[in-house]
Enzyme design. Structure first.
Site, PDB file in Angstrom:
ATOM      1  N   GLU A 178       0.456  -4.888  23.305  1.00 32.54           N
ATOM      2  CA  GLU A 178       1.060  -3.616  23.713  1.00 32.54           C
ATOM      3  C   GLU A 178       0.318  -3.016  24.892  1.00 32.54           C
ATOM      4  OE1 GLU A 178       1.043  -1.099  20.264  1.00 32.54           O
ATOM      5  OE2 GLU A 178       2.073  -2.592  19.056  1.00 32.54           O
ATOM      6  N   HIS A 237       5.912   1.347  19.372  1.00 30.14           N
ATOM      7  CA  HIS A 237       4.847   1.779  18.456  1.00 30.14           C
ATOM      8  C   HIS A 237       4.980   3.278  18.157  1.00 30.14           C
ATOM      9  CE1 HIS A 237       0.583   0.510  16.999  1.00 30.14           C
ATOM     10  NE2 HIS A 237       1.093   1.447  16.211  1.00 30.14           N
ATOM     11  N   ARG A 262      -2.872  -8.269  -1.869  1.00 33.81           N
ATOM     12  CA  ARG A 262      -4.067  -8.978  -2.336  1.00 33.81           C
ATOM     13  C   ARG A 262      -4.063  -9.165  -3.849  1.00 33.81           C
ATOM     14  NH1 ARG A 262      -8.310  -5.383   0.803  1.00 33.81           N
ATOM     15  NH2 ARG A 262      -6.502  -4.010   0.723  1.00 33.81           N
ATOM     16  N   GLY A 306       3.624  -3.067  11.032  1.00 30.45           N
ATOM     17  CA  GLY A 306       2.182  -3.148  10.799  1.00 30.45           C
ATOM     18  C   GLY A 306       1.444  -3.161  12.127  1.00 30.45           C
ATOM     19  N   ARG A 307       0.932  -4.324  12.466  1.00 29.72           N
ATOM     20  CA  ARG A 307       0.286  -4.516  13.765  1.00 29.72           C
ATOM     21  C   ARG A 307       0.912  -5.749  14.412  1.00 29.72           C
ATOM     22  NH1 ARG A 307      -1.369  -0.027  13.972  1.00 29.72           N
ATOM     23  NH2 ARG A 307      -3.462   0.726  13.495  1.00 29.72           N
ATOM     24  N   GLY A 332       0.851  -1.189   0.000  1.00 31.74           N
ATOM     25  CA  GLY A 332       0.000   0.000   0.000  1.00 31.74           C
ATOM     26  C   GLY A 332       0.882   1.233   0.000  1.00 31.74           C
TER      27      GLY A 332
END
Lengths: 357, 357
Positions: A303, A321, A217, A273-274, A195
């Site tokens: 977190e 983060h 994707r 990312g996460r 992205g």
């Protein structure tokens, strides 16, 4: 600041607002109350005074974290107001979830703005079904996240933070040279999620002579990088694997034991990312057993808890983060937040609307 | 490895060589001794076994640091050999100086190869006057140094190592968010020395959206960056000042008190050149008093000693002169060293000859 606070002090009191100390004197002075400002549901930590003041000039902020109330009571109170909130501001991460229960509790909501880069805390399908618009911070953070990712790659490969500890502990004179690092140029970097952020990471790494591969994707026609249909195959052909995708049901633990195995003992993983994009327990096992070479982690599954086993690993670089945050991007974020709310309340198009998928 | 050691073991013993344990058995077996290999003066630490073996296959290595002798005795011994050394390998930094005294002591020398990127330890004018050729590692290190410099800029601006200490100490859950960093994009980066390394730094930083300025002995026609005739003016127009020049009498303390003053309280300095390019005492004072914002230092004036005052500064990133070293660049260096020696001994042109200035 003082003029902003002056304006804020004219706002009428509201049960869920932060205390407005100047309010009493304003009321006592007999001034006409200002016209009622629109109510705004607010679920966010990490504010600064300037933004707080700017927001309160424009809205009656119903601040969940300040209210001290349980969520159902807070939402019921908001919904029962004569002019219930039509918009909500939510931060990213686990602070609050915008789901069917919340949307049921406050049916007046027509707009949710997320100040986070991700929208994994928002049920986009539920919002779409009810006609609730969702927008987010768009690309405000993207360059900062990309910069941080590249910094982490250099750090892990070249052992910057580890050498830093070595020098800072005064060990250099006694122990002599620090072990060699690994060259960035020529490395095959596999990016999961091409992205906005992933593309900016790729652009930066091209300048270092890296070879870019990616998984997303769909393949992108506009990029010269090699596309891999699945992450396992991407990992097989990568020296560095960068997690730069959104978190959703398809990408939870997208880096699992098999992918780590495919990355192999000389491979490193970077996660901006996460936390839940990576199976953290498997990652720790792979690091412990030397089945991968290192990791750079800005995000974690629980977190702010970070597994203590990582603390003693010299081949791991961890930050709290912070990839999204610089003073410059935060300032852009405040502008974007207020601009989006103004667009919604004045019926203008939302520039950074997020579509459900 | 075993075949290489086998070859090395046929070399005749020499007083200054490292012990050759297999020699006795080789002599005992009654084999013909191999033809005498050329003698090579060797002033270098940081070896690895493969390179050591490859070098000893080709040369009788007279290793100063292994000899344990005082320098004058070592040089006199080498000069008194029936076939005194015609070439020397020296490392960068303070390990050994090739000056008039050394060249006087071993007049047979015709070639000096420096394994360092710099040549500040070699008196080039004296070498030129005597017809001693000098070559160095050329651009072997350049990309690694450039990568490290960019990593340090990101680290200082985005507080990576500092956030790393914060997370690693387990402070995140208790203390919450780490302070915001500063964005790299849009920053004006002033590069002192736009040689090979400086140019590679510039190329990388362009991909991050930085604005590049530079100072060097002469403006470069081929680059689009703004040239500054002196470092003070460069610092005035820079948010980040990167020291990427060689060390010589003109560049010693090129970053002095005035330059730090010009850089200002929001400016950061990165040094991947030589420690003595920066007036370290003035740098520390400026950091202490908040007159500059931070520093990334891979080199120091009295390595491996690092001033202890730096150890407690969270806005400083320090590494132990590792910007030049990766396993890949070291391997390239060994190839270049052996290639250069072979060129000299076979009378071929030296590819990376250093000219005096």
């Amino acid at each position: 600041m003082s003029s902003q606070l002056g304006v804020a002090s004219r706002l009428p009191p509201l049960c869920h607002c932060q205390p407005e100390p100047a309010m009493a004197s304003s009321a006592a002075s007999g001034e006409e109350p200002a016209p009622l400002l629109p109510a705004l549901l607010f679920f966010r930590l990490r504010m600064d005074d300037d933004f707080d003041a700017a927001l309160r000039q424009r809205y009656r902020v119903l601040d969940f974290f300040v209210s001290g109330e349980p969520l159902p009571a807070f939402l019921a109170g908001a919904a029962a107001l004569p002019d219930p909130p039509r918009a909500a501001v939510v931060m990213g991460g686990a602070a609050a979830r915008v789901d069917a229960a919340l949307l049921d509790a406050v049916p007046s909501l027509g707009f949710v703005f997320s100040t986070g880069a991700g929208v994994d805390h928002i049920d986009l399908a539920e919002c779409a079904r009810r006609g609730v618009a969702v927008a987010n911070s768009g690309t405000v953070y993207s360059t900062d996240v990309a910069d941080h990712a590249v910094g982490m790659i250099i750090d892990v490969l070249r052992r910057v933070s580890a050498a830093e500890r070595f020098v800072r502990s005064g060990l250099w004179p006694a122990q002599g040279d620090y072990p060699l690092g690994t060259k960035l140029g020529g490395k095959r970097v596999g990016i999961i999620g091409l992205g906005n952020i992933g593309s900016l990471i790729a652009k930066r790494l091209e300048a270092f002579g890296c070879i870019i591969h990616y998984n997303s994707r769909r393949p992108r026609d506009s990029v010269p990088y090699k596309y891999f249909f699945n992450v396992h195959d991407l990992a097989l052909e990568s020296d560095v694997l960068v997690v730069a995708c959104a978190l959703n049901k398809d990408t939870r633990h997208i880096v699992n034991k098999d992918v780590l195995e495919a990355l192999g003992k000389d491979g490193i993983i970077i996660n901006i990312g996460r936390g839940a994009n990576v199976d953290e327990a498997e990652l720790i096992r792979a690091l412990k057993e030397g089945r991968i070479a290192g990791a750079g982690l800005d995000v974690f599954e629980n977190e702010p808890k970070v597994p203590a086993e990582l603390f003693s690993m010299d081949n791991v670089v961890m930050t709290s983060h912070v990839a999204v945050f610089t003073s410059e991007s935060r300032s852009d974020l405040w502008d974007t937040t207020i601009g989006s709310l103004e667009a919604f309340f004045s019926g203008k198009p939302l520039l950074r609307q997020v579509l459900p998928w």
